[in-house]
Design an enzyme around this catalytic site. Structure first.
Site, PDB file in Angstrom:
ATOM      1  CB  THR A  42     -40.094  63.371 -82.367  1.00 12.12           C
ATOM      2  OG1 THR A  42     -41.503  63.439 -82.523  1.00 12.12           O
ATOM      3  CG2 THR A  42     -39.467  64.644 -82.913  1.00 12.12           C
ATOM      4  CB  VAL A  44     -42.689  60.854 -77.702  1.00 11.32           C
ATOM      5  CG1 VAL A  44     -44.074  60.833 -77.046  1.00 11.32           C
ATOM      6  CG2 VAL A  44     -41.610  60.684 -76.645  1.00 11.32           C
ATOM      7  CB  CYS A  45     -44.457  62.121 -82.564  1.00  7.83           C
ATOM      8  SG  CYS A  45     -44.328  63.689 -81.675  1.00  7.83           S
ATOM      9  CB  THR A  46     -42.412  57.360 -84.021  1.00  7.98           C
ATOM     10  OG1 THR A  46     -41.758  58.387 -84.793  1.00  7.98           O
ATOM     11  CG2 THR A  46     -42.435  56.072 -84.821  1.00  7.98           C
ATOM     12  CG  LEU A  49     -49.150  59.597 -85.551  1.00  4.92           C
ATOM     13  CD1 LEU A  49     -48.721  60.549 -84.446  1.00  4.92           C
ATOM     14  CD2 LEU A  49     -48.848  60.183 -86.919  1.00  4.92           C
TER      15      LEU A  49
END
Length: 212
Positions: A42, A44-46, A49
């Protein structure tokens, strides 16, 4: 289970991108940033991280290890890491927990049914070397986290652990800090703060940050 500040962080064993992890053994005598994300691949998560990966030198300076988590399997995590490294121009040098059975998510109360019955919200925990929970922040799924704030809090926690001081609002590393009102004796003040201090207000004393 409800976690509160000062509680012992729950230990666990779980699969991850680097194999099976025993959390306490993996953490060792380091500080830990444990953070969850809703799902792999996803956007935002990318970005989150990727930001965490780029902060590794800053974490290393502070004796901090990062570890991420979602309910996706380890093999999917590994494929996602390749995508993160390609799109965010960095190297993911920390493990991602594969919490497919939601064991860790349950221990740390990372699933909030009003957000999702299956996916984890954006929970973040700072855990000290004694395995005590020192900070908890929860963001909604739609909002990316502020990792500058994570570093700022780690700096404040490590400083206040080492010295009898507190940090004012918006404090950043290098700013003045506050002498607690519990320290009043003039001789104790001189001994604890040999660089001196100012008393601009009767309820607020500021002193230069001690050398780390």
């Amino acid at each position: 289970m409800t976690l509160r500040l000062g509680d012992s962080a729950p230990d666990f064993e779980q699969d991850s991108t680097i194999g099976n992890i025993n959390f306490y053994d993996w953490a060792g005598d380091s500080w830990v940033v444990l953070f969850s994300h809703p799902a792999d691949f996803t956007p935002v998560c990318t970005t989150e991280l990727g930001l965490t990966a780029k902060l590794k030198p800053e974490f290393d300076k502070r004796n901090v290890k990062a570890i991420a988590l979602s309910v996706d399997p380890a093999e999917q995590h590994r494929k996602w890491i390749a995508d993160i490294e390609a799109t965010q121009k960095t190297i993911v040098g920390f493990p991602i927990i594969a919490d497919a059975d939601r064991k860790v998510s349950t221990l740390y109360d990372m699933i909030h049914p009003e957000q999702s019955a299956t996916a984890t919200v954006r929970s973040l925990f700072i855990i000290d070397p004694a395995k005590k929970v020192r900070l908890m922040i929860t963001y909604p799924m739609s909002t990316g986290r502020n990792f500058d704030e994570v570093l700022r809090v780690i700096d404040a926690l490590q400083l206040t652990d080492g010295y009898s001081v507190a940090t004012p609002g918006n404090w950043k590393d290098g700013d003045d800090v506050i002498i607690p009102l519990t320290v009043q004796d003039p001789d104790v003040l001189k001994a604890k703060y040999p660089k001196g201090f100012t008393a601009e207000r009767p309820y607020l004393r500021l002193t230069p940050q001690p050398n780390k």
